[in-house]
Design a protein around this motif. Sequence first.
Motif, PDB file in Angstrom:
ATOM      1  N   SER A 119       0.423  -1.155  -0.018  1.00 11.74           N
ATOM      2  CA  SER A 119      -0.594   0.215   0.270  1.00 11.74           C
ATOM      3  C   SER A 119       0.925   1.332   0.316  1.00 11.74           C
ATOM      4  O   SER A 119       1.612   1.076   0.156  1.00 11.74           O
ATOM      5  CB  SER A 119      -0.869  -0.385   0.629  1.00 11.74           C
ATOM      6  N   GLN A 140       0.449   5.310   0.206  1.00  9.46           N
ATOM      7  CA  GLN A 140       0.494   7.298   0.756  1.00  9.46           C
ATOM      8  C   GLN A 140       0.005   8.030  -0.087  1.00  9.46           C
ATOM      9  O   GLN A 140       1.315   8.072  -0.953  1.00  9.46           O
ATOM     10  CB  GLN A 140       0.182   7.549   1.958  1.00  9.46           C
ATOM     11  N   LEU A 156      -7.820  -2.698  -7.149  1.00 11.23           N
ATOM     12  CA  LEU A 156      -6.450  -1.610  -6.394  1.00 11.23           C
ATOM     13  C   LEU A 156      -8.253  -1.114  -5.391  1.00 11.23           C
ATOM     14  O   LEU A 156      -8.805  -1.021  -5.977  1.00 11.23           O
ATOM     15  CB  LEU A 156      -5.964  -0.244  -7.397  1.00 11.23           C
ATOM     16  N   LYS A 157      -7.976  -1.005  -4.148  1.00 10.49           N
ATOM     17  CA  LYS A 157      -8.211  -0.031  -3.976  1.00 10.49           C
ATOM     18  C   LYS A 157      -8.132   1.301  -2.700  1.00 10.49           C
ATOM     19  O   LYS A 157      -6.826   1.650  -2.072  1.00 10.49           O
ATOM     20  CB  LYS A 157      -8.905  -1.379  -2.622  1.00 10.49           C
ATOM     21  N   CYS A 169      -4.460   6.077   0.854  1.00 11.85           N
ATOM     22  CA  CYS A 169      -3.654   4.895   1.006  1.00 11.85           C
ATOM     23  C   CYS A 169      -4.173   4.174  -0.181  1.00 11.85           C
ATOM     24  O   CYS A 169      -6.265   3.896  -0.334  1.00 11.85           O
ATOM     25  CB  CYS A 169      -4.054   4.413   2.936  1.00 11.85           C
ATOM     26  N   ILE A 170      -3.392   3.885  -1.102  1.00  9.91           N
ATOM     27  CA  ILE A 170      -4.006   3.032  -2.374  1.00  9.91           C
ATOM     28  C   ILE A 170      -3.247   1.263  -1.828  1.00  9.91           C
ATOM     29  O   ILE A 170      -2.250   1.738  -1.991  1.00  9.91           O
ATOM     30  CB  ILE A 170      -3.066   4.045  -3.483  1.00  9.91           C
ATOM     31  N   GLN A 171      -4.041   0.488  -1.912  1.00 12.48           N
ATOM     32  CA  GLN A 171      -3.905  -0.560  -1.429  1.00 12.48           C
ATOM     33  C   GLN A 171      -3.763  -1.372  -2.863  1.00 12.48           C
ATOM     34  O   GLN A 171      -4.988  -1.265  -3.433  1.00 12.48           O
ATOM     35  CB  GLN A 171      -4.257  -1.759  -0.412  1.00 12.48           C
ATOM     36  N   ALA A 172      -2.933  -2.022  -3.084  1.00 12.88           N
ATOM     37  CA  ALA A 172      -2.665  -2.597  -4.148  1.00 12.88           C
ATOM     38  C   ALA A 172      -2.442  -4.441  -3.816  1.00 12.88           C
ATOM     39  O   ALA A 172      -2.021  -4.966  -2.962  1.00 12.88           O
ATOM     40  CB  ALA A 172      -1.450  -2.441  -4.903  1.00 12.88           C
ATOM     41  N   GLU A 173      -3.228  -5.145  -4.871  1.00 18.13           N
ATOM     42  CA  GLU A 173      -3.493  -6.703  -4.184  1.00 18.13           C
ATOM     43  C   GLU A 173      -3.262  -6.961  -5.700  1.00 18.13           C
ATOM     44  O   GLU A 173      -3.437  -6.643  -7.046  1.00 18.13           O
ATOM     45  CB  GLU A 173      -5.124  -7.115  -4.409  1.00 18.13           C
ATOM     46  N   THR A 219      -8.056   3.268   0.666  1.00 17.76           N
ATOM     47  CA  THR A 219      -8.914   3.656   2.497  1.00 17.76           C
ATOM     48  C   THR A 219      -8.403   4.381   2.595  1.00 17.76           C
ATOM     49  O   THR A 219      -7.820   5.939   2.369  1.00 17.76           O
ATOM     50  CB  THR A 219      -8.354   1.937   2.892  1.00 17.76           C
ATOM     51  N   ARG A 261      -4.099   1.416 -12.630  1.00 17.78           N
ATOM     52  CA  ARG A 261      -4.012  -0.058 -11.807  1.00 17.78           C
ATOM     53  C   ARG A 261      -2.319  -0.180 -13.418  1.00 17.78           C
ATOM     54  O   ARG A 261      -1.377  -0.847 -13.241  1.00 17.78           O
ATOM     55  CB  ARG A 261      -4.825  -0.622 -12.505  1.00 17.78           C
TER      56      ARG A 261
END
Length: 182
Positions: free
Chosen positions: A1, A3, A147-148, A162-166, A150, A122
């Motif tokens: 993730s 910021q 990407l999500k 906050c960008i979280q990558a899976e 939060t 992405r």
Amino acid sequence: SMQSALPYTHAQHLARHFLLGITLPVGEGRSLMIEQLDITQRNGRLHLRATTQGSFKGTIYVSGIPHHDAATDQLILQQPNIDLKKDNLLHKTAAWALSGWLKKKMQSLVNEQFHQALAQLRQDLEKLLNDMSFLEVFSLQAEIKRLKLTNIQLEEEEMQMCIQAEGYLGLLTSGEAKPASN
């Protein structure tokens, strides 16, 4: 993730790029076109002001608290408020009906553009990672599935999130290591 910060001026530029000039059908033979769009933050709420032409000529004010719903993958405005200021004649009942329709339509437009922007981000991040190499021996192999966003916070000049990558990130080796030069 990671910021990230998105200045309101940049968010406004992106929104204008995607939404200005769009004509929205409003019932049979009626439509409105978004002519101007402004985005600001006040009192912990995101405020959008859209000036429209067409069957509904006036200004639409929308405010709310941005939130990314990970379950539905939608960017929504929580606690939304909408206010219509009309330049032409429109009965109060019709304005009230338009208000409900407009909330749904704007939410749909925002999500459509949000998904396009997130898909582009992405792809750009994946390409950036796949183009990285170290000491001409190591390279990255990345596949970002999702990407999500939060922790979206509205600050005075920008939205912070906050960008979280899976996905998958691998380290590949090839060739021989070259000595580091001084």
